[in-house]
Design an enzyme around this catalytic site. Structure first.
Site, mmCIF file in Angstrom:
data_model
loop_
_atom_site.group_PDB
_atom_site.id
_atom_site.type_symbol
_atom_site.label_atom_id
_atom_site.label_comp_id
_atom_site.label_asym_id
_atom_site.label_seq_id
_atom_site.Cartn_x
_atom_site.Cartn_y
_atom_site.Cartn_z
ATOM 1 N N GLY A 26 5.390 94.315 19.027
ATOM 2 C CA GLY A 26 6.266 95.436 18.713
ATOM 3 C C GLY A 26 7.657 95.108 19.208
ATOM 4 O O GLY A 26 8.117 93.964 19.118
ATOM 5 N N ASN A 27 8.335 96.116 19.778
ATOM 6 C CA ASN A 27 9.707 95.905 20.246
ATOM 7 C C ASN A 27 9.750 94.768 21.269
ATOM 8 O O ASN A 27 10.523 93.811 21.128
ATOM 9 C CB ASN A 27 10.256 97.206 20.844
ATOM 10 C CG ASN A 27 11.598 96.996 21.500
ATOM 11 O OD1 ASN A 27 11.684 96.453 22.598
ATOM 12 N ND2 ASN A 27 12.678 97.394 20.836
ATOM 13 N N ALA A 28 8.917 94.861 22.308
ATOM 14 C CA ALA A 28 8.950 93.858 23.372
ATOM 15 C C ALA A 28 8.531 92.484 22.834
ATOM 16 O O ALA A 28 9.225 91.484 23.046
ATOM 17 C CB ALA A 28 8.054 94.305 24.530
ATOM 18 N N LYS A 37 8.068 109.640 33.116
ATOM 19 C CA LYS A 37 7.446 109.131 31.889
ATOM 20 C C LYS A 37 6.894 110.292 31.098
ATOM 21 O O LYS A 37 6.586 111.348 31.663
ATOM 22 C CB LYS A 37 6.297 108.174 32.225
ATOM 23 C CG LYS A 37 5.961 107.210 31.113
ATOM 24 C CD LYS A 37 6.926 106.030 31.092
ATOM 25 C CE LYS A 37 6.724 105.140 29.886
ATOM 26 N NZ LYS A 37 7.519 103.917 29.970
HETATM 27 P P1 NAD Z 1 5.659 98.945 20.396
HETATM 28 O O1 NAD Z 1 5.050 100.218 19.954
HETATM 29 O O2 NAD Z 1 6.947 98.545 19.781
HETATM 30 O O3 NAD Z 1 4.606 97.754 20.174
HETATM 31 C C1 NAD Z 1 3.344 97.721 20.742
HETATM 32 C C2 NAD Z 1 2.634 96.482 20.242
HETATM 33 O O4 NAD Z 1 1.396 96.327 20.929
HETATM 34 C C3 NAD Z 1 2.287 96.531 18.749
HETATM 35 O O5 NAD Z 1 2.543 95.277 18.192
HETATM 36 C C4 NAD Z 1 0.801 96.796 18.749
HETATM 37 O O6 NAD Z 1 0.171 96.269 17.598
HETATM 38 C C5 NAD Z 1 0.373 96.059 19.993
HETATM 39 N N1 NAD Z 1 -0.895 96.531 20.495
HETATM 40 C C6 NAD Z 1 -1.327 97.810 20.640
HETATM 41 N N2 NAD Z 1 -2.578 97.815 21.130
HETATM 42 C C7 NAD Z 1 -2.924 96.518 21.308
HETATM 43 C C8 NAD Z 1 -4.071 95.868 21.784
HETATM 44 N N3 NAD Z 1 -5.139 96.573 22.176
HETATM 45 N N4 NAD Z 1 -4.063 94.516 21.846
HETATM 46 C C9 NAD Z 1 -2.979 93.813 21.440
HETATM 47 N N5 NAD Z 1 -1.871 94.362 20.971
HETATM 48 C C10 NAD Z 1 -1.840 95.696 20.910
HETATM 49 O O7 NAD Z 1 5.764 99.035 21.964
HETATM 50 P P2 NAD Z 1 6.749 98.227 22.942
HETATM 51 O O8 NAD Z 1 7.935 99.064 23.160
HETATM 52 O O9 NAD Z 1 6.884 96.830 22.458
HETATM 53 O O10 NAD Z 1 5.906 98.274 24.291
HETATM 54 C C11 NAD Z 1 4.951 97.262 24.620
HETATM 55 C C12 NAD Z 1 4.773 97.236 26.131
HETATM 56 O O11 NAD Z 1 6.046 97.032 26.733
HETATM 57 C C13 NAD Z 1 4.234 98.543 26.732
HETATM 58 O O12 NAD Z 1 3.426 98.262 27.847
HETATM 59 C C14 NAD Z 1 5.496 99.257 27.168
HETATM 60 O O13 NAD Z 1 5.238 100.225 28.160
HETATM 61 C C15 NAD Z 1 6.284 98.071 27.669
HETATM 62 N N6 NAD Z 1 7.720 98.329 27.789
HETATM 63 C C16 NAD Z 1 8.493 98.591 26.684
HETATM 64 C C17 NAD Z 1 9.851 98.833 26.867
HETATM 65 C C18 NAD Z 1 10.776 99.082 25.710
HETATM 66 O O14 NAD Z 1 11.998 99.184 25.947
HETATM 67 N N7 NAD Z 1 10.296 99.152 24.478
HETATM 68 C C19 NAD Z 1 10.409 98.809 28.147
HETATM 69 C C20 NAD Z 1 9.599 98.513 29.229
HETATM 70 C C21 NAD Z 1 8.257 98.276 29.033
#
Ligand code: NAD
Length: 431
Positions: free
Chosen positions: A235-237, A121
């Site tokens: 966000g993405n997820a 990571k």
């Molecule tokens: P992202 O940057 O696309 O989105 C993050 C989202 O979380 C945003 O909408 C943001 O506003 C919100 N956020 C941030 N702080 C917050 C808080 N305190 N309370 C509520 N919402 C909050 O990120 P992502 O890629 O969607 O990742 C989100 C989670 O999924 C993370 O834990 C990441 O490690 C995990 N994840 C993502 C992927 C991937 O492929 N993108 C894969 C595995 C795990």
């Protein structure tokens, strides 16, 4: 009782004592699995720590001509089953212990879906919302100039994570190509399609989670059609979870949130409209067709399916007893503390643990690496079919383990994954 050499508080009467350091949580989770597996103590000791980590200092020229210094990290936790793999997070509160925990969870994630990769990571302490596009590009390139020496398709392969995007992956892949004097697209995944990205990568994390929810609903006898869903993080997820929750499961998304606010509509949100609003405005604040709720209230809603999709430690001993969902599908990494896990298990909340539930992203990243190395690209349908196969097999391996050992799902997932990594470590003669 959790067995750990670095004690983690399990006294739920003292929530202020609860351990919230993600790496100590990751170690405590491993300790619990090591006890159940009666793991060789040397293997256990090795798996408690990252094999390698690099701390970097990044001078970046800002648009106003000044230079700002950023700190970054890359952790290669364990590569016994293959090259390390894991995203890069840009976040103002990033810490080395968060990166270590995420790298450990990547190790277990790749093992639980049985792909030939280890866990790594990366992270940079920064607030991307405060950076211009060109500052973000210079920061991304500066990071690769420092950590690039550790990266390579056979060594360590980054991908996007919180606040990093396909565009950032494109700049990073380009910087790496400049360092090497040749294109090597397989060094980074989550790239745009035009630069060797895979079809189906964009929604893979959420899609993999939806396949898990579908299987969990089957074993629980729950109909996902019409089931209510609340999603924390947009966000993405989170956004793809909302879209695919409707499309694949027929569920009704009643609540979503981002870092600033939550939205609730008991009759169901218009998901397409909410996504458009978020993409246009960068926030959910001000959306008219729902009532605002806090992130804390969202978690405690009376819904069938809760999907934590933001950050760590949102379900703790303080609020776990108030979680009413039947399924908690953890797309976020580390949303639930060990104390909360025990409470959810007692209350029959079916947790699909993070490194199983969100493994769709790394699985399609692995597909992207395969396509890059053969220079032949798969249809979206093929990606979906192969992802479904992997996620369904992993889900049932964990579910079976939980039934056999009579333990909660996270511990079962750890037992499946740690056993595989331990086997590799021993076969290689490391221990
Ligand atoms: P992202 O940057 O696309 O989105 C993050 C989202 O979380 C945003 O909408 C943001 O506003 C919100 N956020 C941030 N702080 C917050 C808080 N305190 N309370 C509520 N919402 C909050 O990120 P992502 O890629 O969607 O990742 C989100 C989670 O999924 C993370 O834990 C990441 O490690 C995990 N994840 C993502 C992927 C991937 O492929 N993108 C894969 C595995 C795990």
């Amino acid at each position: 009782m959790i067995h750990t050499s670095k004690p983690v508080s399990v006294d739920s009467d003292q929530p202020d004592m609860e351990q919230l350091n993600p790496f100590m949580i990751a170690q405590a989770q491993l300790d619990e699995a090591a006890k159940v597996l009666e793991l060789n103590p040397a293997v256990h000791g090795l798996l408690r720590e990252p094999l390698r980590e690099l701390h970097v200092t990044l001078p970046v020229r800002m648009d106003d001509g000044s230079t700002r210094i950023f700190k970054g990290f890359r952790v290669q936790y364990n590569d016994s089953r293959g090259p390390t793999k894991g995203g890069i997070r840009f976040h103002p509160e990033e810490t080395i212990d968060t990166v270590r925990a995420l790298a450990a969870w990547m190790t277990w994630k790749c093992a639980v879906v049985d792909i030939p990769l280890g866990g790594g990571k990366g992270g940079v302490i920064c607030d991307p919302k405060q950076l211009s596009k060109s500052e973000l590009e210079r920061l991304s390139r500066a990071y690769i100039r420092q950590v690039g020496r550790l990266l390579g398709p056979e060594m360590d392969i980054p991908a996007p994570d919180v606040y990093t995007t396909p565009q950032i992956m494109a700049w990073m892949a380009d910087e790496y190509a400049m360092m090497r004097g040749q294109n090597e697209f397989g060094v980074i995944t989550g790239k745009p399609l035009a630069l060797g990205g895979s079809k189906g990568r964009e929604d893979a994390t959420a899609r993999g989670g939806m396949y898990c929810i579908r299987e969990a609903a089957r074993v629980l006898g729950l109909d996902t059609r019409g089931a209510t869903m609340a999603i924390q993080g947009f966000g993405n997820a989170g956004q793809f979870a909302a879209k695919l929750g409707e499309e694949l499961l027929g569920s009704v998304v009643v609540a979503v949130s981002d870092s600033r606010t939550g939205l609730y509509n008991a009759d169901g949100l218009n998901v397409r409209d909410v996504i458009d609003y978020k993409l246009k405005n960068g926030t959910l604040q001000g959306y008219a067709h729902a009532q605002p709720i806090t992130n804390a209230e969202l978690l405690e809603l009376e819904v069938d399916i809760l999907v934590p999709s933001a950050l760590e430690n949102v379900i703790t001993s303080e609020n776990a007893a108030r979680i009413k969902a039947k399924i908690s599908a953890e797309l976020a990494n580390g949303p639930t503390t060990p104390e909360a896990d025990q409470i959810l298990h007692r209350n029959n909340v079916y947790v699909i643990p993070d490194f199983l539930c969100n493994a769709g992203g790394v699985t399609v990243s692995y597909f992207e690496m395969i396509q890059n190395s053969y220079d032949r690209y798969w249809s979206e349908e093929t990606v979906h079919e192969r992802l479904d196969e992997k996620m369904t097999a992993a889900f049932h391996a964990v579910h079976r383990q939980a039934q056999e050992l009579q333990v909660h799902n996270r511990l079962a997932a750890y037992c499946v994954a740690v056993d595989r990594v331990a086997e590799a470590v021993q076969l290689r003669g490391w221990v």
